[in-house]
Motif scaffolding. Structure first.
Motif, PDB file in Angstrom:
ATOM      1  N   GLY A 141      -9.125  -4.374   7.878  1.00  0.00           N
ATOM      2  CA  GLY A 141      -8.966  -4.570   9.304  1.00  0.00           C
ATOM      3  C   GLY A 141      -9.500  -3.367  10.036  1.00  0.00           C
ATOM      4  O   GLY A 141     -10.000  -2.437   9.457  1.00  0.00           O
TER       5      GLY A 141
ATOM      6  N   GLN B 232      -1.658 -12.846  17.324  1.00  0.00           N
ATOM      7  CA  GLN B 232      -1.974 -11.414  17.313  1.00  0.00           C
ATOM      8  C   GLN B 232      -2.289 -10.888  18.706  1.00  0.00           C
ATOM      9  O   GLN B 232      -2.070  -9.712  18.988  1.00  0.00           O
TER      10      GLN B 232
ATOM     11  N   THR C 227      -3.646  -5.913   6.917  1.00  0.00           N
ATOM     12  CA  THR C 227      -4.352  -5.015   7.836  1.00  0.00           C
ATOM     13  C   THR C 227      -4.076  -3.545   7.566  1.00  0.00           C
ATOM     14  O   THR C 227      -4.957  -2.713   7.739  1.00  0.00           O
TER      15      THR C 227
ATOM     16  N   PRO D 107      -8.077  -3.034   3.209  1.00  0.00           N
ATOM     17  CA  PRO D 107      -7.815  -2.200   4.385  1.00  0.00           C
ATOM     18  C   PRO D 107      -7.986  -0.714   4.071  1.00  0.00           C
ATOM     19  O   PRO D 107      -7.352  -0.180   3.151  1.00  0.00           O
TER      20      PRO D 107
END
Length: 463
Positions: free
Chosen positions: A27, A88, A351, A415
């Motif tokens: 992310g 989100q 993430t 990530p």
């Protein structure tokens, strides 16, 4: 310090709506707009045509919305974006975010690179600043990921020496590792002292670990316990998260060992990797880790499936807390305690970097080099020819066919983690390996990482 004209790791996304990429588990940190004075307007660039694929049509819709005076309406947003995407964003309307982007326009697509469901577009703007837009959609064209970032690759100075490559990598992440080596009598010998950066230190691999799964599959084929045309069955208890395609296959779908191996390497299919790893068994994969030359196996034992990494890293906080200080036996017990349903983890949840807590797979650049060499040795044995074919299905980056007769590639991401590795055979008979790894507490600039690695490929071509 970075040389003039080079991007540093302070660059951040201009607008992050939500990125749930099927090709990457990483992310990016959210940003809130460009900084500094705008560049003077440039001559109007030529727009490229977007394909009629689901992602091409979705990208075209986004650009049409940015060219409009307002929108999308709440109803249009619900139709075009996935519920996870909208969740989100929270209370921020999509139209409000688009209003901020319109101020940077007009937006013109100048390059498009993508598949049916994922794409990366280069965009010119009215301010003269170049941007990139990443779009991810499902099979119905519903947008699950949309990310705008300033284009850190455009106008960058190309690295022409190993020291410059090392400097550029160092500017991207907290930890960086590099090895460019010539294969001599089965050993990895650096092509230049400057082409070695912490190459003996274990570092996060991302999906490069799938080389070891391939090694275990090859060993099973060689001993007769598995065949390339054997059929494997996709079940819910082995289904993982993207990247890949098999995670969307129905319960009971059949895939051959050869097809699963190809998907695992070429499109980094996580479910294919787990299907193969569970078929041969964890002990067999751990044996392959040693057989392929890993000197410090602690980062690969116990050998985790992607499903276990997703669950441990983002779906089992109590177990994650105990993981870093656990020994091998204790870690095996923690894996046995993981919830069987992925802990409710979805791709949008993946993430936050967890590599610092030793979740995932670690090996040194030297270990990766030995793994590539070992796989090529396996591929030369009767019945194991598909190993060489599988590794060459996706070259990773554009390569000069006049220079390279053969290229095996495996990259990886998670990530805060990026990695890339090649085994290359030059037209003059030289065998070379390039490995680059980067790990950071935040996001690593993926386009810039691969731009630097592309420079390294140009240098090693003349080594």
């Amino acid at each position: 310090m970075a040389r003039a004209g080079r991007a540093t790791r302070t660059a951040a996304p201009v607008a992050l709506l939500a990125l749930v990429s099927a090709g990457c588990t990483g992310g990016s940190e959210p940003g809130s707009g460009a900084t500094g004075a705008p560049s003077p307007p440039a001559a109007s660039p030529s727009a490229v045509a977007l394909p009629g694929t689901p992602v091409g049509e979705a990208a075209g819709w986004v650009l049409d919305q940015l060219a409009a005076g307002a929108g999308p309406t709440p109803e249009e947003a619900r139709q075009r974006f996935s519920p996870g995407f909208l969740d989100q964003l929270g209370a921020t309307p999509v139209a409000e975010v688009f209003d901020g982007l319109r101020a940077l326009g007009p937006w013109t697509p100048t390059a498009f690179d993508g598949s049916e469901t994922e794409a990366l577009l280069s965009l010119a703007t009215g301010s003269g600043t170049a941007y990139r837009m990443q779009v991810v959609v499902d099979a119905d064209g519903v947008i699950g990921g949309l990310l705008f970032t300033e284009d850190t690759v455009a106008g960058r100075e190309v690295a022409t020496s190993w020291s410059e490559v090392a400097d550029d990598l160092a500017g991207l992440a907290e930890e960086t590792h590099l090895l460019a080596a010539r294969v001599e009598d089965g050993a990895c010998v650096p092509v230049d002292p400057a082409a070695v950066v912490a190459a003996d230190e274990p570092a996060p691999l991302g999906s490069v670990f799938k080389l070891h799964v391939l090694g275990a599959v090859a060993a099973a084929v060689e001993d007769g316990s598995l065949a390339w045309d054997d059929e494997l069955v996709v079940t819910d208890d082995v289904r993982s998260l993207p990247s890949g395609e098999l995670q969307d296959a129905p319960e009971g779908a059949a895939v051959s060992v050869r097809e699963a191996a190809g998907g695992m390497i070429a499109i980094s299919d996580n479910t294919a990797a787990d299907l193969l790893a569970t078929t041969v068994g964890r002990p067999a994969v751990e044996a392959a880790v040693t057989a392929l030359g890993t000197e410090d196996v602690s980062g690969l034992v116990p050998f985790l499936t992607t499903r276990e990494v997703f669950t441990l890293g983002w779906g089992a906080p109590a177990l994650l807390e105990r993981w870093p200080d656990a020994d091998v036996a204790e870690r095996r017990q923690l894996l046995a305690e993981l919830p069987s349903d992925l802990g409710g983890v979805e791709a949008a949840d993946v993430t936050t970097p967890v590599w610092q807590r030793d979740v995932g797979w670690r090996a040194s650049a030297e270990d990766v080099c030995r793994a590539h060499v070992g796989l090529q040795e396996l591929a030369g044995r009767p019945g194991l020819e598909p190993v060489r074919e599988v590794l060459a299905e996706n070259p990773g980056l554009p390569l000069d066919e006049d220079v390279w007769d053969y290229a095996a590639f495996k990259g990886g991401s998670a990530p805060g983690v990026l990695a890339a590795s090649w085994y290359l055979e030059r037209a003059d008979g030289e065998q070379l390996v390039l490995v680059a790894q980067a790990a950071d507490g935040g996001a690593v600039d993926q386009p810039l990482f691969f731009a630097v690695v592309q420079d390294a490929l140009g240098i090693i071509a003349e080594a």
